[in-house]
Scaffold this motif. Structure first.
Motif, PDB file in Angstrom:
ATOM      1  N   GLY A  42      15.497  19.623  38.839  1.00  0.00           N
ATOM      2  CA  GLY A  42      14.507  20.862  38.950  1.00  0.00           C
ATOM      3  C   GLY A  42      14.236  21.619  37.868  1.00  0.00           C
ATOM      4  O   GLY A  42      13.184  22.025  37.612  1.00  0.00           O
ATOM      5  N   GLU A 154      10.357  27.471  43.081  1.00  0.00           N
ATOM      6  CA  GLU A 154      10.274  27.653  44.381  1.00  0.00           C
ATOM      7  C   GLU A 154      11.368  27.629  45.248  1.00  0.00           C
ATOM      8  O   GLU A 154      11.372  28.162  46.458  1.00  0.00           O
ATOM      9  CB  GLU A 154       8.717  27.135  44.896  1.00  0.00           C
ATOM     10  N   LYS A 155      12.141  26.712  44.944  1.00  0.00           N
ATOM     11  CA  LYS A 155      13.504  26.522  45.700  1.00  0.00           C
ATOM     12  C   LYS A 155      14.118  27.847  45.943  1.00  0.00           C
ATOM     13  O   LYS A 155      14.668  28.029  47.109  1.00  0.00           O
ATOM     14  CB  LYS A 155      14.562  25.633  45.036  1.00  0.00           C
ATOM     15  N   ASP A 156      14.293  28.932  44.998  1.00  0.00           N
ATOM     16  CA  ASP A 156      14.523  30.062  45.316  1.00  0.00           C
ATOM     17  C   ASP A 156      13.500  30.960  45.472  1.00  0.00           C
ATOM     18  O   ASP A 156      13.057  31.961  44.792  1.00  0.00           O
ATOM     19  CB  ASP A 156      15.614  30.571  43.837  1.00  0.00           C
ATOM     20  N   TYR A 157      12.964  30.809  46.582  1.00  0.00           N
ATOM     21  CA  TYR A 157      11.681  31.448  46.951  1.00  0.00           C
ATOM     22  C   TYR A 157      11.555  33.095  47.066  1.00  0.00           C
ATOM     23  O   TYR A 157      10.711  33.576  46.499  1.00  0.00           O
ATOM     24  CB  TYR A 157      11.113  30.709  48.100  1.00  0.00           C
ATOM     25  N   THR A 181       9.557  22.872  44.537  1.00  0.00           N
ATOM     26  CA  THR A 181      11.099  22.275  44.549  1.00  0.00           C
ATOM     27  C   THR A 181      11.077  21.113  44.261  1.00  0.00           C
ATOM     28  O   THR A 181      10.036  20.156  44.787  1.00  0.00           O
ATOM     29  CB  THR A 181      11.568  22.634  45.902  1.00  0.00           C
ATOM     30  N   ARG A 183      13.059  17.738  44.879  1.00  0.00           N
ATOM     31  CA  ARG A 183      13.888  17.097  45.766  1.00  0.00           C
ATOM     32  C   ARG A 183      14.487  15.714  45.565  1.00  0.00           C
ATOM     33  O   ARG A 183      13.700  14.870  44.822  1.00  0.00           O
ATOM     34  CB  ARG A 183      13.106  17.195  47.293  1.00  0.00           C
ATOM     35  N   ALA A 189      16.835  19.789  48.671  1.00  0.00           N
ATOM     36  CA  ALA A 189      16.413  20.391  47.415  1.00  0.00           C
ATOM     37  C   ALA A 189      17.283  20.424  46.221  1.00  0.00           C
ATOM     38  O   ALA A 189      18.554  20.414  46.557  1.00  0.00           O
ATOM     39  CB  ALA A 189      16.149  21.822  47.739  1.00  0.00           C
ATOM     40  N   SER A 191      19.934  21.350  43.550  1.00  0.00           N
ATOM     41  CA  SER A 191      20.687  22.635  43.366  1.00  0.00           C
ATOM     42  C   SER A 191      21.907  22.449  42.625  1.00  0.00           C
ATOM     43  O   SER A 191      22.386  21.220  42.800  1.00  0.00           O
ATOM     44  CB  SER A 191      20.797  23.498  44.659  1.00  0.00           C
ATOM     45  N   TYR A 209      15.924  20.598  55.134  1.00  0.00           N
ATOM     46  CA  TYR A 209      14.632  20.002  55.146  1.00  0.00           C
ATOM     47  C   TYR A 209      13.915  19.611  56.235  1.00  0.00           C
ATOM     48  O   TYR A 209      12.809  19.890  56.537  1.00  0.00           O
ATOM     49  CB  TYR A 209      14.558  19.211  53.794  1.00  0.00           C
ATOM     50  N   ASP A 280      16.742  26.848  51.400  1.00  0.00           N
ATOM     51  CA  ASP A 280      15.624  25.846  51.317  1.00  0.00           C
ATOM     52  C   ASP A 280      14.362  26.905  51.833  1.00  0.00           C
ATOM     53  O   ASP A 280      14.520  27.799  52.253  1.00  0.00           O
ATOM     54  CB  ASP A 280      15.773  24.643  51.878  1.00  0.00           C
ATOM     55  N   ASN A 281      13.268  26.154  51.653  1.00  0.00           N
ATOM     56  CA  ASN A 281      12.000  26.897  52.018  1.00  0.00           C
ATOM     57  C   ASN A 281      10.705  25.748  52.136  1.00  0.00           C
ATOM     58  O   ASN A 281      11.030  25.052  51.342  1.00  0.00           O
ATOM     59  CB  ASN A 281      11.662  28.117  51.292  1.00  0.00           C
TER      60      ASN A 281
END
Length: 288
Positions: A42, A154-157, A181, A183, A189, A191, A209, A280-281
């Motif tokens: 990422g 965007e993972k940490d939106y 993000t 994946r 995701a 991390s 997810y 996640d988002n």
């Protein structure tokens, strides 16, 4: 774009600024990728996106103590500097800024940024001091480097929206860019915290997810936001997670929404499996 030399590591703001001054004199555009290290694919995607936008790329590696709550184990956060530098060099980064705590927070430091707007709720409910620490260190990094562009995942939106608002409100001359993000093949995701997952918990973690994606598809199909969110909460809890939140929020302001017509919509989740907390988002497609 090509780099004319190997990555350089600097540890002080003065050395960082001296390097950037030379680039500016040559007319080079500068991109900044702030990280806490423990780099994975990422982060590499962020660096690749930075290379597309600027002649020079800086990655910062600093485990920021002010964003950890007293209940969170700062010492447990993974630190893999040698491997991080190798990955950054392979990704075409020019400079790694690796300050120590004393460089970032010298004796007598007492300034903290106060937040509202997108910082309210969600993570703040469970980690009330987190974004004040994030905003303060990011503001310092942006002012130390004064890059043309800074890239965040965007993972940490919620963090992305907080930083975007921060730069806008403080008139910082930097473009904040969110990068999608990255994946794993099964959807998890990427991390730095994934290394804490046991084999069994790693297999279960994919539920996050899948549950969010299913809820997003349902909202796009029938517009029933609360029903879709409740279903996602039930699925995640049944899988063995301790759920902090699953929420539907406005994708830009992160304000609560009343229905599908209040979009664009982002679905966000935070939950614990074993000793590991994951977030996640996903975005909600336009209502059919």
């Amino acid at each position: 774009m090509t780099r004319d030399r190997a990555i350089r590591t600097v540890h002080t703001v003065a050395a960082l600024r001296a390097q950037i001054q030379g680039w500016r004199a040559a007319g080079d555009k500068v991109a900044l990728v702030p990280t806490m290290g423990a780099l994975h694919a990422g982060h590499v995607a962020l660096m690749a996106a930075a290379r597309e936008r600027a002649e020079r790329v800086i990655v910062t590696i600093f485990v920021n103590p002010t964003q950890f709550a007293p209940t969170e184990d700062l010492s447990r956060y993974p630190r893999t500097l040698e491997a991080d530098l190798a990955k950054a060099e392979a990704a075409g980064v020019d400079v790694a800024f690796v300050p120590d705590v004393g460089e970032m927070y010298p004796e007598g430091f007492c300034t903290i940024i106060s937040l509202a707007g997108p910082a309210l709720g969600l993570e703040t409910t469970f980690r009330p001091t987190h974004f004040a620490g994030v905003a303060t260190v990011v503001a310092k990094l942006l002012l130390q480097a004064l890059p043309d562009v800074a890239l965040f995942g965007e993972k940490d939106y919620q963090q992305l929206q907080v930083v975007t608002r921060l730069a806008r409100d403080l008139d910082l001359p930097v473009q904040i860019v969110g990068v999608p993000t990255v994946r794993e093949p099964d959807g998890l995701a990427m991390s730095s915290r994934n290394v804490y997952l046991s084999t069994a918990d790693r297999a279960t973690a994919t539920i996050l997810y899948r549950a969010l994606s299913g809820a997003a598809e349902r909202i796009a199909r029938d517009g029933k936001v609360e029903a879709a969110v409740e279903e996602a909460r039930a699925v995640i809890s049944a899988a063995g997670f301790h759920l902090d939140y699953v929420e539907a929020r406005h994708a830009e302001t992160l304000a609560p929404i009343n229905g599908a017509g209040d979009g664009p919509i982002r679905l966000l989740v935070a939950a614990r499996i074993g000793a590991t907390r994951l977030i996640d988002n996903v975005s909600v497609p336009t209502l059919n």
